[in-house]
Enzyme design. Structure first.
Site, PDB file in Angstrom:
ATOM      1  N   ASP B 140       0.863  -1.187   0.000  1.00 12.78           N
ATOM      2  CA  ASP B 140       0.000   0.000   0.000  1.00 12.78           C
ATOM      3  C   ASP B 140       0.896   1.231   0.000  1.00 12.78           C
ATOM      4  O   ASP B 140       1.384   1.662   1.051  1.00 12.78           O
ATOM      5  CB  ASP B 140      -0.912   0.019   1.237  1.00 12.78           C
ATOM      6  CG  ASP B 140      -1.999  -1.060   1.169  1.00 12.78           C
ATOM      7  OD1 ASP B 140      -1.800  -2.079   0.463  1.00 12.78           O
ATOM      8  OD2 ASP B 140      -3.043  -0.873   1.827  1.00 12.78           O
ATOM      9  N   LYS B 203      -6.750   3.388  -3.579  1.00 12.05           N
ATOM     10  CA  LYS B 203      -7.159   3.432  -2.179  1.00 12.05           C
ATOM     11  C   LYS B 203      -7.276   4.883  -1.748  1.00 12.05           C
ATOM     12  O   LYS B 203      -6.468   5.727  -2.140  1.00 12.05           O
ATOM     13  CB  LYS B 203      -6.095   2.691  -1.349  1.00 12.05           C
ATOM     14  CG  LYS B 203      -6.284   2.729   0.150  1.00 12.05           C
ATOM     15  CD  LYS B 203      -5.228   1.857   0.859  1.00 12.05           C
ATOM     16  CE  LYS B 203      -5.234   2.074   2.353  1.00 12.05           C
ATOM     17  NZ  LYS B 203      -4.162   1.325   3.041  1.00 12.05           N
ATOM     18  N   LYS B 239     -10.138   0.295  -2.692  1.00 10.18           N
ATOM     19  CA  LYS B 239     -10.058   0.155  -1.236  1.00 10.18           C
ATOM     20  C   LYS B 239     -10.329   1.481  -0.547  1.00 10.18           C
ATOM     21  O   LYS B 239      -9.454   2.336  -0.487  1.00 10.18           O
ATOM     22  CB  LYS B 239      -8.681  -0.390  -0.815  1.00 10.18           C
ATOM     23  CG  LYS B 239      -8.541  -0.533   0.708  1.00 10.18           C
ATOM     24  CD  LYS B 239      -7.195  -1.128   1.106  1.00 10.18           C
ATOM     25  CE  LYS B 239      -7.026  -1.118   2.614  1.00 10.18           C
ATOM     26  NZ  LYS B 239      -5.688  -1.601   3.030  1.00 10.18           N
TER      27      LYS B 239
END
Lengths: 491, 303, 294
Positions: B140, B203, B239
């Site tokens: 991430d 995300k 996400k």
């Protein structure tokens, strides 16, 4: 990016394993009588003819209740009651008048859920809409206009505004309660008394409103509600002691009314049909435009006079807009109006469904390319899939005539001049939509579109403070806002 | 990456109308999810969670406990799914990996000088390599918001592409920190840049800035994913992270996902919730559905 | 021997031109001594049709002129009328009106033009509104001209009736076709000359002479006329007009009780009668508001 022609065979699948279980609105708490009488002079009275007609749930074809059929004598009784009530009501101070109207607004808010459920049962619109739009807006109209009652001098300085007298009001079946509120609230605020006729397929919420008005303590005869079909309406239109007619409905009937009262001094406002252009330019926020198109045509099953029923898409984005529109249509849920997840409810009547299906046939015969969403629809009741007609031409009947159903025609255009000409090339002029990210283009468009309401980067928005009404054959006079008071006053 | 051959001009990404987005979101929130569809949805949400701890005070002990929870959500109720992954700092990857052996739960590591991203290119590469070498399945990363807001889109693109190169088969999630991007137009632009640069997931947030994930922001990103999918035929995951702590809200996200991207995205391969407290709320709802009575948090482990 | 006077030929006024009626028909206008003063065009249905075409094609340009510009043009009409005051007084006398009344009619007409010249760029502020809707939208309503207006002007008055009916219509950006007084038509055609030299675009005002009994049904049934104003008292004509108006939902205003030389014969509400209210909605973004940003 999204503006380019697509090159892939990608496809989204909205038939998912995870779907929404039915979520029916509870209807246990509502009270409905088996038979409804006429509301005249503050009480429910039997019709002169003793005749009653049935009102059905268009989603199930089941009979809900019987409603009285008013004839000329009943209408005369209602007008006399209204005339008598006018003497005191018009002399009552604006402050006191306003308080009565405020009280109606509050009562409606308190009983909102009951009104919503009955509206959905009787008219077929989804509970989501009657709960979130029709009923709250109706209450807001009373609330908004109540405040005007003692401020008319400020609205029209130097004009000494005076009420007209008895007004006859005839409303359609697409927004039964909301239209009653649009009509009654400004009329009362201005000091008039009212004889109102709801549409024969959707009388129940107007009759529930009558109960509410009775409970509110509004003086007898100030609002009278008579039910029935076209003959009852004609009795109102032709009654000699009515000072003004306010009508919302089809252009054909509007013209008939305009003709019928030609030998009289009756004032008239008409809110008639439409065939609105909804215009998407290449520089628009496309996803929001597509959402606006969906709201524009599929709101209330397309039973909306200001529905954005003619989509114009600039050619450079046409493929993408149509693809997005089809994807979005796949997610619309058609079915039981009482289910909280239903997006598109039942078509209001068999008659209307036949008319829509007839137009769908015409569209196919005219050579437009039909697309319908693949959703399941109930086998019983009156339902219609959301429908597109692609490659439609300006000369197609489906492009020129009001269908009043969930049917959208799609035309492409190249230049702004072309689309303005096509958008205005229609006898109607109620509303229009324009989608572009460029401010100067919006103002150019809104100036040139001959329509009473222009939604820029939005569609099908309504508010009691906002005037609504048409140009050309869509009628005259405005409802809502300061301008909505004018048709109910001598200025 | 086939997509790179048709790179768009990121200065002219599609515009977004904020009010229109909010209206669309409002429609999702009116969906009523009941009965069996609710149960199915709750289990799906549970299975989409990236159980997260990203704190300065994280220790191996804390991470081990969380990893146990990731696999044993609530053993009182049989047949519960696990979460999708745990999400930790690079220094904790090794511990997490060891704790989750054989569980199927993935280990995601934040990277690239998370959460600010204010470091050198070399350090970001090293940061990522370190996480991968310790066994991270997913990375991430954060984008350089400063460079983005300066209009330095090539810089942002190149950085993502470079990290993706380092990742190899590990899936790359790209965090925009939408709370710092100021407009939905920027969120859309960042989405396009990240996807074309090779992101496997996009995300919303680090969880360190408010607002974190919101439904409007997520909708803009889902619509970007949809357009990208149509343009390239490549699926990208989504996400939302931070701020989603109730199952009711998570269910609304699921509705939004279903009606925007359809069935193909309805699994943890393509959708994750970055959250820490959401899991227990979902568990309480599942318990309520099975037992019929409202629950107390005393009966659910806080790890 | 005295000089032979040149008599004026009165024609009609369509699209900035002065044609004779296409029908070739005329009617003799006589003074009280039963002497023929002039032969007036007895306009036909086709003249009306041509006039509507001219008015429609002028509508776009006239309605899009700036309000300030329209104001200047109306004022210019007043100036030109002032300059030709004596001619109008003479014509009114010729039509059998007393000297005092003639003078009053001309000066009132001039003043009425000035009055409406002043309104051109002000009525919008009066009739517009910014509407505080509950949703996140900017919403405003403005008046826009209705379109082509057909006018059957006062029979009793030669000039003031004409000016009273035309001025609010064109001040509001409409174009019009006017039927002048049948018995007192002279000033109407001379007023056309004033209009034609006042920077008013061709076709904005078109003036016909003739007979209302013949023309009122054509005025009211034409599908490209948006609004009709009637300044006479004939009940049958009023009924027919209202009936025909329904063909295309024309707006109809009957001013049968108007007293031309009173203050009440002029007001911005006469402008408003030929305006449509257009309401525009546009979303408003919330940036950094208490709603918690986006």
């Amino acid at each position: 990016m999204s503006k380019k022609k697509e090159i892939t065979k990608a496809k989204l699948d909205f038939k998912t394993d995870w779907a929404y279980a039915s979520a029916p609105e509870d209807s246990g708490h509502i009270s409905l009588k088996k038979q409804y009488d006429l509301f005249i002079n503050g009480e429910f009275v039997k019709p002169n003819s003793k005749k009653y007609f049935a009102t059905y749930n268009p989603a199930t074809d089941q009979k809900i209740a019987e409603v009285a059929e008013a004839d000329e004598k009943d209408v005369d009784k209602a007008v006399k009651a209204a005339r008598k009530a006018f003497e005191k009501w018009s002399k009552l101070s604006g402050k006191e008048r306003g308080k009565y109207i405020f009280r109606i607004a509050r009562l409606m808010q308190e009983r909102a859920r009951e009104f919503a459920v009955i509206e959905t049962m009787d008219g077929g619109k989804s509970i989501r809409e009657s709960r979130d739009i029709d009923v709250p807006l109706a209450a807001n109209h009373f609330f908004y206009n109540a405040g005007w009652a003692d401020k008319l001098e400020y609205a029209f300085p130097n004009r000494n505004p005076k009420p007209l007298g008895v007004v006859g009001q005839i409303i359609p079946w697409n927004f039964p309660l909301l239209m009653a509120a649009w009509k009654i609230a400004p009329a009362l605020a201005a000091g008039n008394t009212v004889v109102l006729k709801p549409a024969e397929t959707t009388s129940l919420t107007a009759l529930k409103l009558a109960e509410l008005i009775r409970d509110s303590g509004l003086p007898n005869g100030v609002v009278n509600i008579v039910t029935g079909a076209g003959k009852t309406g004609a009795a109102i239109v032709n009654h000699p002691d009515i000072n003004k007619i306010a009508f919302t409905g089809s252009t054909d009937v509007g013209k008939l009314i305009q003709r019928s009262i030609s030998g009289t001094n009756k004032k008239l406002t008409l809110e008639l049909g439409g065939k609105a252009a909804n215009i998407i330019f290449a520089d628009a926020a496309i996803d929001q435009a597509v959402e606006g198109v969906v709201n524009g045509i599929f709101f209330n099953q397309g039973h909306v006079c200001c529905a954005g029923s003619r989509l114009f898409v600039q050619e450079s984005v046409a493929d993408i807009v149509i693809r997005k529109l089809k994807d979005r249509m796949e997610t619309l849920i058609v079915g039981d109006p009482m289910d909280k997840n239903t997006d598109i409810g039942a078509i209001n009547s068999k008659e209307q469904l036949l008319k829509i299906n007839e137009y769908i046939k015409i569209g196919k015969n005219e050579g437009a390319e039909i697309y319908q969403s693949s959703c399941a629809i109930p086998s019983k009741g009156n339902f219609c899939r959301p429908t597109l007609f692609l490659n439609a031409s300006q000369s197609h009947r489906i492009v020129q005539e009001e269908i009043f159903g969930p049917v959208l025609t799609v035309q492409t255009f190249r230049t702004i001049e072309e689309v303005i000409e096509k958008a205005n090339n229609i006898p109607y002029g109620l509303s229009a939509g324009v989608w572009t990210d460029k401010g100067s283009k919006i103002f150019n468009l809104t100036n040139k579109l001959r329509a009473g309401v222009v939604w820029a980067n939005t569609y099908n928005k309504f508010d009691p403070a906002s005037p609504f009404g048409g140009y050309k054959e869509s009628g005259f006079g405005r409802e809502g806002g300061l301008h909505g008071l004018m048709p109910y006053l001598n200025l | 990456m086939a997509a790179k051959s048709i790179l768009p001009d990121f200065r002219i990404t599609p515009t977004i109308d904020q009010v229109g987005i909010e209206e669309r979101v409002a429609r999702f929130t009116t969906r009523s999810i009941k009965k069996e569809s609710k149960m199915q949805g709750l289990k799906m949400i549970l299975n989409m969670i990236d159980l997260t701890t990203l704190e300065g005070k994280d220790t191996e002990g804390k991470v081990k406990q969380m990893c146990y929870k990731a696999v044993h959500m609530h053993d009182v109720i049989p047949d519960l799914p696990t979460v999708a992954a745990v999400c930790v700092y690079p220094s904790m990857v090794k511990t997490a990996k060891e704790s989750l052996i054989g569980s199927g739960v993935k280990v995601a590591s934040v990277s690239t000088a998370f959460p600010s991203g204010q470091s050198t290119h070399e350090i970001k590469i090293l940061d990522t390599k370190f996480a991968l070498e310790n066994g991270a399945d997913e990375i991430d990363m954060v984008i350089s918001r400063g460079e983005f807001l300066k209009g330095n889109y090539n810089f942002v693109f190149d950085e993502i592409a470079a990290i993706k190169d380092v990742c190899g088969k590990a899936r790359l999630k790209v965090i925009f920190e939408t709370g710092e991007l100021s407009t939905l137009d920027n969120v859309r632009k960042a989405s396009d840049i990240a996807m074309y640069a090779g992101a496997d997931f996009i995300k919303t947030s680090t969880g360190k800035i408010s607002p974190a994930a919101t439904m409007p922001v997520t909708l803009v990103m889902l619509e970007a994913i949809r357009d990208y999918y149509y343009a390239t035929n490549r699926m990208v995951g989504m996400k939302p992270a931070g701020g989603i702590s109730t199952s009711k809200l998570a269910m609304q996200y699921l509705v939004m996902l279903r009606e925007t991207l359809g069935g193909a995205w309805l699994s943890n391969e393509w959708f994750r919730f970055g959250a820490s407290s959401l899991a227990n709320d979902v568990l309480m709802q599942i318990a309520k559905q099975t037992t019929g009575v409202y629950q107390s948090s005393d009966y659910f482990s806080k790890d | 021997m005295s000089r032979l006077e040149i008599q004026k030929t009165y024609k009609i006024f369509i699209g900035g031109q002065f044609p004779r009626t296409e029908s070739g028909r005329y009617y003799p206008l006589k003074n009280k001594k039963n002497e023929v003063i002039a032969n007036m065009c007895l306009s036909s249905r086709k003249d009306f049709r041509n006039a509507v075409v001219a008015a429609r094609s002028a509508f776009g340009g006239w309605s899009e002129k700036s309000a300030f510009n329209r104001s200047q043009i109306l004022y210019r009409i007043a100036e030109m009328l002032e300059g030709r005051k004596e001619q109008f007084i003479a014509e009114l006398l010729l039509q059998g009106i007393s000297a005092a009344a003639a003078k009053e009619e001309v000066t009132l007409s001039i003043d009425r033009l000035v009055y409406y010249a002043g309104w051109c760029d002000k009525y919008q502020a009066l009739f517009s509104s910014v509407n505080p809707v509950a949703s996140s939208h900017f919403n405003f309503s403005v008046p826009e001209p209705t379109g082509v207006v057909a006018i059957i002007s006062s029979e009793e008055s030669s000039l003031l009736g004409l000016v009273t009916s035309i001025a609010p219509v064109i001040a509001g950006g409409n174009t019009c076709v006017v039927l002048a007084s049948e018995s007192k038509p002279l000033c109407a055609i001379t007023f056309s000359e004033v209009l034609n030299t006042s920077d008013l675009s061709a076709g904005v005002v078109n003036i016909l002479t003739g007979n209302s009994a013949e023309l009122h049904s054509h005025f009211s049934s034409h599908m490209d006329v948006n609004s009709l104003l009637y300044y006479r008292k004939n009940k049958n004509e009023i009924k027919t007009i209202k009936e025909n108006a329904a063909l295309n939902v024309k707006r109809v205003h009957i001013y049968d009780k108007i007293i031309l030389n009173s203050e009440k014969a002029q007001s911005p509400y006469f402008i408003f009668d030929n305006q449509e209210i257009k309401t525009t909605w546009h979303p408003v973004e919330n940036i950094g508001s208490s709603k918690g940003g986006y």
